[in-house]
Design an enzyme around this catalytic site. Structure first.
Site, short mmCIF file in Angstrom:
data_model
loop_
_atom_site.label_atom_id
_atom_site.label_comp_id
_atom_site.label_asym_id
_atom_site.label_seq_id
_atom_site.Cartn_x
_atom_site.Cartn_y
_atom_site.Cartn_z
N LYS A 95 0.83 -1.20 0.00
CA LYS A 95 0.00 0.00 0.00
C LYS A 95 0.88 1.25 0.00
CE LYS A 95 -3.88 -0.71 2.29
NZ LYS A 95 -4.51 -1.03 3.59
N ARG A 116 -3.44 2.82 8.40
CA ARG A 116 -3.70 1.69 7.49
C ARG A 116 -2.54 0.71 7.52
NH1 ARG A 116 -4.62 4.58 1.82
NH2 ARG A 116 -5.94 2.77 1.43
N GLY A 128 -6.22 -10.95 7.92
CA GLY A 128 -5.74 -11.15 9.28
C GLY A 128 -5.04 -9.91 9.81
N MET A 182 -4.62 -5.85 10.75
CA MET A 182 -5.56 -4.93 11.36
C MET A 182 -6.28 -4.10 10.30
SD MET A 182 -5.04 -1.94 14.12
CE MET A 182 -5.08 -0.69 12.86
N ARG A 189 -3.22 -1.13 -6.71
CA ARG A 189 -2.43 -2.37 -6.62
C ARG A 189 -2.77 -3.21 -7.84
NH1 ARG A 189 -5.87 -4.66 -1.52
NH2 ARG A 189 -7.86 -4.16 -2.42
N HIS A 240 -5.92 -30.45 9.00
CA HIS A 240 -5.67 -31.73 8.34
C HIS A 240 -6.48 -31.85 7.05
CE1 HIS A 240 -6.43 -36.11 7.76
NE2 HIS A 240 -5.15 -36.19 8.04
N ARG A 273 1.83 -47.65 -21.93
CA ARG A 273 1.91 -48.85 -21.09
C ARG A 273 1.19 -49.99 -21.81
NH1 ARG A 273 -0.41 -44.93 -18.37
NH2 ARG A 273 0.69 -43.81 -16.71
N ARG A 275 6.58 -48.96 -23.76
CA ARG A 275 7.23 -49.70 -22.69
C ARG A 275 6.81 -51.16 -22.74
NH1 ARG A 275 6.04 -48.23 -16.54
NH2 ARG A 275 4.07 -49.27 -17.01
N GLU A 292 14.51 -46.23 -12.83
CA GLU A 292 13.60 -46.15 -11.69
C GLU A 292 14.14 -46.91 -10.49
OE1 GLU A 292 9.83 -47.61 -13.14
OE2 GLU A 292 10.83 -48.93 -14.55
N SER A 341 14.38 -42.85 -19.53
CA SER A 341 13.16 -42.17 -19.11
C SER A 341 13.01 -42.42 -17.61
CB SER A 341 11.96 -42.73 -19.86
OG SER A 341 10.77 -42.15 -19.36
N GLY A 343 11.31 -42.96 -14.36
CA GLY A 343 10.03 -43.33 -13.76
C GLY A 343 10.12 -42.89 -12.31
N THR A 344 9.75 -41.65 -12.07
CA THR A 344 10.04 -41.08 -10.75
C THR A 344 9.10 -41.57 -9.66
OG1 THR A 344 8.88 -39.13 -11.55
CG2 THR A 344 11.28 -39.02 -11.44
N ASN A 345 8.04 -42.24 -10.04
CA ASN A 345 7.19 -42.83 -9.01
C ASN A 345 7.95 -43.97 -8.32
OD1 ASN A 345 4.92 -43.19 -7.48
ND2 ASN A 345 3.95 -44.53 -8.98
N ASP A 346 8.40 -44.94 -9.14
CA ASP A 346 9.18 -46.03 -8.57
C ASP A 346 10.49 -45.52 -7.98
OD1 ASP A 346 8.03 -48.65 -8.61
OD2 ASP A 346 7.90 -48.45 -10.79
N CYS A 354 8.64 -39.70 -17.08
CA CYS A 354 7.29 -40.12 -17.43
C CYS A 354 6.44 -40.39 -16.19
CB CYS A 354 7.32 -41.33 -18.34
SG CYS A 354 8.05 -42.78 -17.58
N TYR A 387 12.65 -33.75 -22.30
CA TYR A 387 11.21 -33.55 -22.31
C TYR A 387 10.61 -34.03 -20.99
CZ TYR A 387 10.97 -38.58 -22.87
OH TYR A 387 11.11 -39.91 -22.64
P1 ADP Z 1 -7.77 -2.29 2.96
O1 ADP Z 1 -6.37 -2.77 3.03
O2 ADP Z 1 -8.72 -3.15 3.67
O3 ADP Z 1 -8.18 -1.94 1.56
P2 ADP Z 1 -7.48 0.52 3.38
O4 ADP Z 1 -6.35 1.01 4.21
O5 ADP Z 1 -7.33 0.67 1.92
O6 ADP Z 1 -7.81 -0.95 3.81
O7 ADP Z 1 -8.76 1.31 3.90
C1 ADP Z 1 -10.04 0.93 3.59
C2 ADP Z 1 -10.82 2.11 3.07
O8 ADP Z 1 -10.78 3.17 4.00
C3 ADP Z 1 -10.26 2.72 1.83
O9 ADP Z 1 -10.76 2.09 0.69
C4 ADP Z 1 -10.72 4.12 1.86
O10 ADP Z 1 -11.97 4.24 1.25
C5 ADP Z 1 -10.81 4.39 3.32
N1 ADP Z 1 -9.67 5.23 3.70
C6 ADP Z 1 -8.45 4.85 4.10
N2 ADP Z 1 -7.66 5.91 4.31
C7 ADP Z 1 -8.39 7.00 4.04
C8 ADP Z 1 -8.15 8.40 4.05
N3 ADP Z 1 -6.96 8.88 4.38
N4 ADP Z 1 -9.15 9.22 3.70
C9 ADP Z 1 -10.33 8.73 3.33
N5 ADP Z 1 -10.64 7.44 3.31
C10 ADP Z 1 -9.69 6.57 3.65
MG MG Z 2 7.76 -48.14 -12.88
MG MG Z 3 -7.86 -0.66 0.42
#
Ligand code: ADP
Ligand code: MG
Ligand code: MG
Length: 973
Positions: free
Chosen positions: A35, A105, A114, A116, A349, A471, A597, A703, A838, A857, A859-862, A925, A945
């Protein structure tokens, strides 16, 4: 002093100073996160970006290493950068009269779940609030922003549960008798702020911080901490993202899209991310702040409508989109906000896209001159190509199904693909139904190693617990099964064998459809479609380029001490047993058959009786042939145990020979054996003829018989049961007799470990007439096809060689057969004799093996089984999953070639083999031949190949080209 903070406006030159060179986009992403790098780049090319600064990913790592404390100097630099932003924007953080507000941000190098969530409106407090009201003349908006800050800050920075604020909100709405948030007045929101503050204090035992700097500090800390949060760690594990990347923090001047009807916010893509079509695509909302668009609380408008609402802004946005796409030379996903008619860019992005879009965009961008062919080939993944070869849910059907309310639940998209089947609540049921030919979805709260047999039999896997590394997820990916895991809404009852979800009850045997790529579960059966390869023009164009790239005669560079062959990249051949497979593989772009085969043909219904007859008579017949052979040799040599034969002895031996010959003439075993071979010869001949025709102009490797012979006979257990039952019922007669004979033969042939027993070349040496018949059939077919004008290139492959002497016995005799056939047919064809590698010993002595073998050739399984000492079936059913789960092994070595062990043998074999025979043709193969990482290794090891199943051929073509591009300017070892 370390530089921890970069002002966006001068990030590029500042980085250049620190690094000592112009920073590349990739370097900027590592240091500033995706970002932050995007903001810096947009600013540099003159786009309108709200002033901001970025605290580096390195600061995050330093923070974590120091036990969650800011590294020395970081906070001072932060305040200094904040001051610079104040100067640029002309407002002051915390200024009651005209306050600067910021967003905080997170942003790692790769965007990942995950982390913030963004906190908006940082810097707002009881005092700055007044200044903002004066500035905006919009009380409602300011109180709304304030209550959002308290809740967002409380939740994301301080971990207060969502319900705390939701509850307060709901209570107030009930009191006011309104349903919609938007119906709350400025006074209501003011009251809400009051109550939020109370809730905040009750939850944390402290007040919502009024000091803007304290707010900022806590928000930055929270972003850093979120890098070590459980969700973020889980995601990194699943995606193999290293922990030490860290996340950056972006602090950015707030701009307000919710300041009235000349304001708004939206997201836009430079091309359609679903189809790849070059059209502007996205959504926006007027009078709204960031999260509103994504949160879906109001209905968004398609971005093209912005042309009506704000024509000037729209034109500017289109120009910016075009500029960004040209600058990054890839499809962009952008976030923007309009404040009082002024456009601000908040993010750009590289846009995520479907497989279909990826291929189309790559090909079209080459046509537009934006990127070159090699870049296009790197923009598409093997998974994208694979998409075109598997059944998928029709998007229209998915929409329809959703509209019908049949989306039952959403979970983690653990393993992609579409699967439709009947629910089975345990592994045994799944296996039983699967073997009975039913399509099964195995459903469990979670899976354990004991469940693997059911998972293998199932079309798809569904669980209510666990995440991307559970798992169930690991196993599903390993076996390429679509899977949705951790679909929490499913209430699975293993006793009643029912699952409750959304007020419905599904029972065992009911149909569900899983979309593993989206993580979605639907009730009932959704039709699937397989894309038609022939109609996929873009994909075919792209793969055509792939072949050209790999065909480059300077694709591979070798060190001086290695003979340096070959210099072009890998070809892609196919494993095909039947002409129809060969034809399909050719349409997919295969340029040879790397493995046919022959024994598969033996299993055909009308042939199996002859195959069994051949097997049952082989031992007795061969014993007679051996006796004759010994007598003949003794007589020819004229001596026995070193002593010359006297006349008596000679006469004695002569008469014995006559007796054996008489026995051979009258033996029923010999009659059966030769009769069976004579029956099989023409059918094999016509099989091969069809293959040569289908592969006109391309090599065909056939073969010779490989599996242990018992595989062609009924099972010992079943026979034993049948015979015993017949006997106890007192039956007798020819049926029982023949069953008894069969049983005796099967028992005679029993081996403790048949996979290491009498198979491969060992069979050819023990029963030479079988392989001689096969070679005769191959060459008769080749000669006949050649006479018809087919360009034939037969290559006879001898399986399971471990010692060159085996070839001395077998290959030499078989080459004699080939020459004889060609003489009889009066035509010469180009041909090769070679062997599979193999057995580790063959790889280690490859220089000797290559004195006879004209091609190898792998035979990487065996080879993997024998190198690891694993039996594949046992290993996969019992312990391999655990090994991968516990990271004893990085991958299942039967799927991804083990470079360090098996790969070392492969390389050694290639080098040694080419010492003896410089232009030795070498291929692979095994299943690995269709797996991208293994294909890369084959490129590096110097193979000619890879050969894989027809449906993997397109994937392998891309992988071969990518390997070529990656290693182009490096000398391979
Ligand atoms: P994410 O990584 O989830 O896209 P962002 O950091 O891009 O999070 O923020 C989510 C939204 O918050 C952005 O799409 C934007 O609309 C709003 N936002 C973030 N920073 C600003 C800012 N400085 N002014 C106005 N809106 C903002
Ligand atoms: Mg074999
Ligand atoms: Mg964003």
């Amino acid at each position: 002093m370390n530089k921890w903070v970069y002002l966006t406006q001068s990030a590029h030159p500042d980085l250049a100073k620190v690094l000592g060179h112009e920073p590349s986009i990739a370097e900027m992403k590592v240091i500033l996160g995706g970002k932050g790098a995007g903001l810096a780049e947009m600013t540099r090319v003159g786009l309108p970006v709200p002033p901001s600064f970025t605290i580096t990913t390195a600061a995050c790592i330093a923070f974590i290493e120091a036990g969650f404390r800011f590294p020395k100097g970081m906070w001072e630099q932060t305040l200094e950068a904040l001051h610079q932003v104040e100067e640029i924007y002309g407002k002051k953080f915390g200024d009651p009269a005209n306050p600067l507000l910021v967003s905080v941000r997170s942003g790692a190098k790769l965007s990942m779940p995950g982390m913030m969530e963004t906190i908006l409106n940082v810097g707002l407090n009881d005092e700055t609030l007044r200044g903002l009201i004066e500035f905006t003349e919009n009380k409602r908006f300011v109180w709304d922003s304030y209550r959002r800050l308290i809740a967002m800050f409380g939740r994301t920075a301080k971990g207060i549960a969502d319900e705390v604020f939701d509850h307060v909100m709901e209570t107030l709405k009930a009191e006011r008798g309104v349903e919609d948030d938007t119906a709350l007045t400025a006074a209501d929101l003011r009251e809400l702020v009051k109550r939020f503050k109370v809730a905040y204090r009750e939850a944390l035992g402290e007040d919502f911080p009024q000091d803007p700097q304290e707010q900022l500090k806590a928000a930055v800390e929270a972003v850093f901490r979120s890098w070590m949060g459980k969700r973020a760690i889980d995601y990194r594990r699943a995606e193999n993202i290293p922990d030490d990347l860290g996340t950056a923090v972006n602090v950015q001047t707030m701009v307000f899209g919710n300041m009235g009807w000349d304001s708004g916010t939206g997201v836009a893509f430079t091309r359609n991310p679903s189809t790849g079509e070059k059209t502007f695509y996205g959504d926006y909302l007027l009078n709204a702040q960031g999260e509103d668009v994504v949160a879906g609380i109001r209905n968004t408008k398609p971005v093209t409508k912005l042309g009506e609402d704000m024509p000037q802004v729209y034109t500017q946005l289109l120009e910016i989109a075009d500029k960004l796409e040209r600058h990054y030379r890839d499809m962009q996903d952008m976030e923007f906000t309009v404040e009082g008619g002024k456009l601000w860019m908040l993010q750009t992005r590289v846009g995520k896209r479907t497989s279909r879009a990826a291929v189309r965009i790559a090909v079209e961008m080459v046509a537009e001159g934006l990127i070159n062919r090699e870049e296009a080939l790197l923009r598409v993944t093997p998974k994208d190509v694979d998409f075109f070869l598997h059944p998928q849910f029709d998007e229209k059907e998915i929409k329809k199904t959703k509209a019908e309310g049949r989306l039952l639940a959403t979970g983690v998209n653990a393993s992609p693909g579409a699967a439709v089947g009947m629910l089975a609540f345990d592994a045994d049921t799944a296996e039983e139904w699967g073997e009975a030919g039913k399509a099964v979805i195995m459903i469990r709260p979670e899976t354990k190693p004991d469940d693997v047999h059911g998972m293998i039999a199932a079309k798809g896997i569904l669980t209510s617990r666990g995440g991307a590394t559970a798992h169930a997820a690991v196993v599903a990916r390993q076996f390429g099964k679509p899977a949705v895991v951790g679909a929490r809404d499913l209430q699975i009852n293993l006793e009643t064998r029912e699952v409750k979800v959304q007020g419905q009850v599904l029972r065992e045997g009911d149909y569900v459809s899983l979309d593993g790529a989206a993580g979605e579960v639907y009730a009932g059966q959704i039709p699937t479609v397989v894309p038609d390869y022939g109609k996929e023009k873009n994909l075919r164009t792209l793969l055509g380029w792939a072949d050209e790239v790999a065909a480059d005669s300077a694709a591979r560079q070798w060190p001086a001490d290695y003979a340096g062959y070959p210099t072009r990249g890998l070809q892609v051949w196919t494993n095909a047993d039947y002409p129809r497979d060969a034809r399909r593989a050719r349409t997919f772009g295969a340029v040879g058959i790397g493995l046919c085969r022959t024994e598969h043909m033996f299993f055909e219904e009308e042939r199996l009786p002859y195959v069994q007859q051949m097997i049952l008579s082989a031992d007795d017949a061969q014993a007679l042939f051996d006796r004759r052979h010994r007598l003949q040799t003794t007589l020819e040599e004229g001596k026995e145990e070193g002593k010359p034969l006297d006349d008596n002895r000679r006469a004695d031996l002569q008469s014995r020979l006559e007796a054996v010959e008489h026995e051979i003439e009258t033996s029923s075993a010999v009659k059966d054996y030769q009769g069976a071979l004579e029956q099989l010869l023409p059918s094999q001949r016509s099989d091969f003829f069809g293959l040569f025709e289908a592969m006109d102009g391309y090599p065909v490797i056939i073969r010779l018989i490989d599996p242990p012979l018992h595989e062609f006979l009924p099972s010992q257990e079943e026979l034993l049961v049948e015979v015993t039952e017949m006997r106890t019922r007192g039956e007798h007669g020819p049926e029982l007799e023949s069953k008894e004979q069969m049983l005796a033969a099967v028992q005679r042939m029993h081996e403790a470990n048949p996979m290491m027993g009498l198979r491969g070349i060992r069979l050819g040496i023990t029963y030479p007439d079988i392989t001689k018949m096969q070679v005769q059939a191959i060459f008769e077919a080749a000669c006949q096809a050649a006479k018809k004008g087919v360009d034939v290139l037969p290559e006879v492959m001898i399986p399971l060689t471990g010692h060159v002497n085996e070839l001395k016995v077998s290959q030499v005799e078989l080459e004699g057969v080939a020459k004889q056939v060609m003489e009889e047919q009066g035509i010469d064809v180009e041909y090769k004799f070679g062997t599979m590698i193999e057995i580790p010993r063959a790889a280690v002595t490859a220089d000797e093996v290559a004195t006879l073998a004209q091609f190898f050739s792998y035979g990487t399984n065996d080879l993997t089984q024998m190198t690891f000492g694993y039996s594949r079936d046992d290993a996969e059913r019992r312990f391999l999953v655990k090994y991968v789960e516990q990271e004893v092994l990085a991958d299942n070595p039967f799927q991804v070639l083990d470079r360090d062990g098996v790969g070392k043998l492969v390389k050694m074999g290639v080098r040694l083999g080419r010492k003896t025979r410089r232009e030795l043709e070498v291929g692979i193969c095994g299943e690995h031949g269709g797996e991208p990482s293994s294909i890369e290794f084959c490129h590096m090891a110097g193979l000619n190949y890879v050969s894989c199943s027809p449906f993997r051929v397109p994937v392998a073509r891309l992988a071969a080209a990518q390997a070529t591009i990656w290693h182009k300017d490096k000398v391979l070892e």
